[in-house]
Motif scaffolding. Structure first.
Motif, PDB file in Angstrom:
ATOM      1  N   ILE A   1       0.833  -1.126  -0.011  1.00 37.89           N
ATOM      2  CA  ILE A   1      -0.104   0.082  -0.194  1.00 37.89           C
ATOM      3  C   ILE A   1       0.814   1.352  -0.024  1.00 37.89           C
ATOM      4  O   ILE A   1       0.513   2.247  -0.725  1.00 37.89           O
ATOM      5  CB  ILE A   1      -0.890  -0.047   1.242  1.00 37.89           C
ATOM      6  N   ASN A   2       1.992   1.298   0.818  1.00 41.00           N
ATOM      7  CA  ASN A   2       2.991   2.467   0.751  1.00 41.00           C
ATOM      8  C   ASN A   2       3.344   2.441  -0.494  1.00 41.00           C
ATOM      9  O   ASN A   2       3.685   3.782  -1.177  1.00 41.00           O
ATOM     10  CB  ASN A   2       4.034   2.413   1.859  1.00 41.00           C
ATOM     11  N   ILE A   3       3.664   1.622  -1.264  1.00 38.56           N
ATOM     12  CA  ILE A   3       4.357   1.665  -2.625  1.00 38.56           C
ATOM     13  C   ILE A   3       3.368   2.151  -3.666  1.00 38.56           C
ATOM     14  O   ILE A   3       3.721   2.959  -4.545  1.00 38.56           O
ATOM     15  CB  ILE A   3       4.638   0.240  -3.379  1.00 38.56           C
ATOM     16  N   SER A   4       1.863   1.670  -3.461  1.00 40.18           N
ATOM     17  CA  SER A   4       1.006   2.258  -4.452  1.00 40.18           C
ATOM     18  C   SER A   4       0.962   3.740  -4.213  1.00 40.18           C
ATOM     19  O   SER A   4       0.472   4.425  -4.880  1.00 40.18           O
ATOM     20  CB  SER A   4      -0.298   1.444  -3.936  1.00 40.18           C
ATOM     21  N   ALA A   5       1.066   4.141  -2.800  1.00 43.38           N
ATOM     22  CA  ALA A   5       0.760   5.524  -2.424  1.00 43.38           C
ATOM     23  C   ALA A   5       1.776   6.385  -3.202  1.00 43.38           C
ATOM     24  O   ALA A   5       1.255   7.372  -3.426  1.00 43.38           O
ATOM     25  CB  ALA A   5       0.559   5.710  -1.072  1.00 43.38           C
ATOM     26  N   LEU A   6       3.038   5.813  -2.986  1.00 44.98           N
ATOM     27  CA  LEU A   6       4.074   6.576  -3.881  1.00 44.98           C
ATOM     28  C   LEU A   6       3.801   6.469  -5.203  1.00 44.98           C
ATOM     29  O   LEU A   6       4.075   7.834  -5.840  1.00 44.98           O
ATOM     30  CB  LEU A   6       5.324   5.857  -3.414  1.00 44.98           C
ATOM     31  N   LEU A   7       3.520   5.705  -6.004  1.00 48.22           N
ATOM     32  CA  LEU A   7       3.208   5.519  -7.493  1.00 48.22           C
ATOM     33  C   LEU A   7       2.003   6.597  -7.695  1.00 48.22           C
ATOM     34  O   LEU A   7       2.016   7.299  -8.554  1.00 48.22           O
ATOM     35  CB  LEU A   7       2.929   4.062  -7.802  1.00 48.22           C
ATOM     36  N   GLY A   8       1.128   6.481  -6.757  1.00 45.00           N
ATOM     37  CA  GLY A   8      -0.155   7.545  -6.997  1.00 45.00           C
ATOM     38  C   GLY A   8       0.408   8.933  -6.867  1.00 45.00           C
ATOM     39  O   GLY A   8      -0.182   9.738  -7.930  1.00 45.00           O
ATOM     40  N   VAL A   9       1.221   9.360  -5.965  1.00 45.01           N
ATOM     41  CA  VAL A   9       1.738  10.704  -5.771  1.00 45.01           C
ATOM     42  C   VAL A   9       2.444  10.827  -7.206  1.00 45.01           C
ATOM     43  O   VAL A   9       2.396  11.958  -7.790  1.00 45.01           O
ATOM     44  CB  VAL A   9       2.596  10.678  -4.602  1.00 45.01           C
ATOM     45  N   ILE A  10       3.316  10.155  -7.900  1.00 46.24           N
ATOM     46  CA  ILE A  10       4.035  10.245  -8.838  1.00 46.24           C
ATOM     47  C   ILE A  10       2.994  10.365 -10.196  1.00 46.24           C
ATOM     48  O   ILE A  10       3.502  11.472 -10.860  1.00 46.24           O
ATOM     49  CB  ILE A  10       5.142   8.937  -9.114  1.00 46.24           C
ATOM     50  N   THR A  11       2.220   9.561 -10.110  1.00 45.31           N
ATOM     51  CA  THR A  11       1.223   9.478 -11.069  1.00 45.31           C
ATOM     52  C   THR A  11       0.416  10.991 -11.343  1.00 45.31           C
ATOM     53  O   THR A  11       0.243  11.555 -12.134  1.00 45.31           O
ATOM     54  CB  THR A  11       0.182   8.616 -11.163  1.00 45.31           C
ATOM     55  N   MET A  12       0.213  11.579 -10.039  1.00 45.32           N
ATOM     56  CA  MET A  12      -0.995  12.612  -9.960  1.00 45.32           C
ATOM     57  C   MET A  12       0.015  13.742 -10.323  1.00 45.32           C
ATOM     58  O   MET A  12      -0.238  14.705 -10.823  1.00 45.32           O
ATOM     59  CB  MET A  12      -1.505  12.708  -8.582  1.00 45.32           C
ATOM     60  N   TYR A  13       1.392  13.833  -9.765  1.00 46.30           N
ATOM     61  CA  TYR A  13       2.315  15.139 -10.111  1.00 46.30           C
ATOM     62  C   TYR A  13       2.589  15.090 -11.594  1.00 46.30           C
ATOM     63  O   TYR A  13       2.322  16.239 -12.131  1.00 46.30           O
ATOM     64  CB  TYR A  13       3.619  14.934  -9.316  1.00 46.30           C
TER      65      TYR A  13
ATOM     66  N   CYS B   1      -3.544  18.613  -4.791  1.00 42.06           N
ATOM     67  CA  CYS B   1      -3.702  18.542  -3.329  1.00 42.06           C
ATOM     68  C   CYS B   1      -4.468  17.823  -2.648  1.00 42.06           C
ATOM     69  O   CYS B   1      -4.343  16.614  -1.801  1.00 42.06           O
ATOM     70  CB  CYS B   1      -4.056  19.910  -2.665  1.00 42.06           C
ATOM     71  N   ILE B   2      -5.756  17.383  -3.361  1.00 44.11           N
ATOM     72  CA  ILE B   2      -6.689  16.565  -2.859  1.00 44.11           C
ATOM     73  C   ILE B   2      -6.428  15.051  -3.095  1.00 44.11           C
ATOM     74  O   ILE B   2      -6.433  14.111  -2.392  1.00 44.11           O
ATOM     75  CB  ILE B   2      -8.116  16.928  -3.769  1.00 44.11           C
ATOM     76  N   GLY B   3      -5.567  14.951  -4.264  1.00 40.83           N
ATOM     77  CA  GLY B   3      -5.236  13.633  -4.842  1.00 40.83           C
ATOM     78  C   GLY B   3      -4.056  13.302  -3.707  1.00 40.83           C
ATOM     79  O   GLY B   3      -3.874  11.898  -3.336  1.00 40.83           O
ATOM     80  N   LEU B   4      -3.278  14.097  -3.321  1.00 38.69           N
ATOM     81  CA  LEU B   4      -1.991  13.926  -2.546  1.00 38.69           C
ATOM     82  C   LEU B   4      -2.499  13.449  -1.156  1.00 38.69           C
ATOM     83  O   LEU B   4      -2.045  12.799  -0.434  1.00 38.69           O
ATOM     84  CB  LEU B   4      -1.004  14.943  -2.159  1.00 38.69           C
ATOM     85  N   MET B   5      -3.533  14.044  -0.706  1.00 43.63           N
ATOM     86  CA  MET B   5      -4.275  13.644   0.636  1.00 43.63           C
ATOM     87  C   MET B   5      -4.678  12.365   0.926  1.00 43.63           C
ATOM     88  O   MET B   5      -4.596  11.826   1.677  1.00 43.63           O
ATOM     89  CB  MET B   5      -5.692  14.774   1.034  1.00 43.63           C
ATOM     90  N   GLY B   6      -5.211  11.878  -0.540  1.00 39.93           N
ATOM     91  CA  GLY B   6      -5.763  10.690  -0.581  1.00 39.93           C
ATOM     92  C   GLY B   6      -4.561   9.669  -0.434  1.00 39.93           C
ATOM     93  O   GLY B   6      -4.733   8.574   0.251  1.00 39.93           O
ATOM     94  N   CYS B   7      -3.404   9.960  -1.060  1.00 40.75           N
ATOM     95  CA  CYS B   7      -2.160   8.947  -0.940  1.00 40.75           C
ATOM     96  C   CYS B   7      -1.847   9.078   0.632  1.00 40.75           C
ATOM     97  O   CYS B   7      -1.414   8.134   1.227  1.00 40.75           O
ATOM     98  CB  CYS B   7      -1.057   9.594  -1.765  1.00 40.75           C
ATOM     99  N   ILE B   8      -1.846  10.223   1.355  1.00 41.99           N
ATOM    100  CA  ILE B   8      -1.461  10.030   2.798  1.00 41.99           C
ATOM    101  C   ILE B   8      -2.597   9.264   3.436  1.00 41.99           C
ATOM    102  O   ILE B   8      -2.046   8.767   4.441  1.00 41.99           O
ATOM    103  CB  ILE B   8      -1.651  11.667   3.136  1.00 41.99           C
TER     104      ILE B   8
END
Length: 181
Positions: A17-29, A55-62
């Protein structure tokens, strides 16, 4: 969450899940940068809307990180808050991105892709509401559920909705493939 509660699964679940969150941050950015670049020539969306969406997407990753690091049975309230932030922010993010996609048509997106994104957003929004409603009706935290138990139906419906929203996010991100080419 149920499968990631007991060791050793909890370690694997948390890591993935942490890896997925990181990949989500990269994709959103990357998506944010892409929209900023496209917006320079066409001015189809306000920059502040793009920043807000990021910002909303990054909150979701957090929120995903919180879910990963606070197991369901160990710290239930923190886990549930993380899940609410992850799923709630995620639904808002994909909805905003769907709207931004429509605004960029036909120059940067096809209407077909926009319709697919909006359909995924609508399904995710619809599934998010009963997920929260039914999860809030569950009076106990446990892992092994059997049909006929108290709150089993609430847990079952909530889990189906949770998986629907989660797969909605995955399929939504897959629609970015063409944009990123």
């Amino acid at each position: 969450s149920d499968t990631g509660t007991k060791p050793p699964e909890s370690g694997i679940f948390g890591f993935m899940i942490n890896i997925s969150a990181l990949l989500g941050v990269i994709t959103m950015y990357i998506r944010y940068l892409l929209i900023e670049k496209q917006n320079e020539s066409l001015h189809f969306v306000r920059s502040s809307c793009n920043v807000f969406s990021l910002c909303i997407g990054l909150m979701g990753c957090i929120g995903m990180g919180i879910v990963a690091n606070f197991q369901e049975l160990s710290v239930t309230s923190v886990h549930d808050i993380g899940a609410l932030v992850a799923f709630g922010s995620g639904v808002v993010y994909i909805t905003l991105q769907s709207i931004i996609s429509y605004k960029s048509c036909p120059q940067w997106n096809t209407y077909f892709v926009c319709h697919i994104r909006m359909a995924i957003s609508v399904i995710s929004c619809i599934a998010f509401i009963p997920m929260i409603v039914f999860a809030s009706q569950i009076s106990m935290s446990k892992i092994d559920w059997t049909p006929g138990e108290k709150d089993y139906t609430y847990h079952f419906v909530s889990a189906i909705c949770e998986w629907t929203v989660a797969f909605g996010f995955i399929f939504f991100f897959l629609t970015f493939i063409r944009d990123f080419q």
